[in-house]
Design an enzyme around this catalytic site. Structure first.
Site: not given
Ligand SMILES: [Zn+2]
Length: 186
Positions: A45, A50, A107-108, A149-150, A153
């Site tokens: 995701g 991000q 998480c990226l 999670h997304e 964000h």
């Molecule tokens: Zn993330």
């Protein structure tokens, strides 16, 4: 095009996204670029925050992840989640069950840190497709986790915010290392 990622503790990760008003070529280009960026970093995701854009826009793709299966239900009928991947979340409204379960998350934007997070087992989602159609469904498994999670964000929230003080203390050293490696340089 692969876009540069924004890393913790960058303030852009804390920005609440503005609603998407129109699905145009600019958004379609952003969708392509975010997909390329997510694939390059092997994520499941990626949210607009991000890559530094404060929008209600994210992409999720759980294709091929069999050790943590996902289900998807539309109007009470089970569908194959892979038929809906990559799934773009446009102004998503997500309601999770009170029942929660822990699952490993990363998480990226916080590279290398993985830890268990409690998430709703099942979510009800109302979003829009890239074609501008309303899409309502229920999800469980990894898909439900990725959507939560997304969506977090999109409201400036990170998975580490969900940790208890003790759990947060457990990952403090790792977080400090990430800040040192990816954070602002003096
Ligand atoms: Zn993330």
């Amino acid at each position: 095009m692969i876009l540069p990622l924004v890393y913790y503790p960058d303030a852009r990760l804390r920005a609440k996204g503005a609603p998407i008003k129109v699905i145009d070529d600019t958004l379609r280009q952003l969708a392509d670029d975010m997909l390329d960026t997510m694939e390059k970093h092997e994520g499941v995701g990626l949210a607009a925050q991000q890559i530094g854009q404060a929008l209600q826009f994210a992409v999720v793709d759980v294709t091929g992840i069999d050790d943590r299966p996902s289900t998807m239900t539309i109007a009470g009928k089970a569908v194959n989640p892979e038929d809906y991947m990559p799934l773009f979340l446009i102004n998503p409204v997500v309601t999770g069950t009170k029942a929660k379960e822990p699952g490993s998350e990363g998480c990226l934007s916080i590279p290398g840190l993985r830890t268990d997070v409690n998430r709703s087992k099942r979510v009800e989602v109302k979003t829009m497709t890239m074609e501008g159609k309303v899409l309502e469904f229920e999800a469980t498994g990894l898909l439900a986790v990725a959507i939560q999670h997304e969506t977090d964000h999109l409201h400036g929230k990170l998975f580490i915010d969900l940790l208890s003080p003790a759990e947060r203390a457990d990952v403090k050293d790792e977080l400090d290392e990430i800040v040192e490696k990816y954070g602002p340089k003096e």
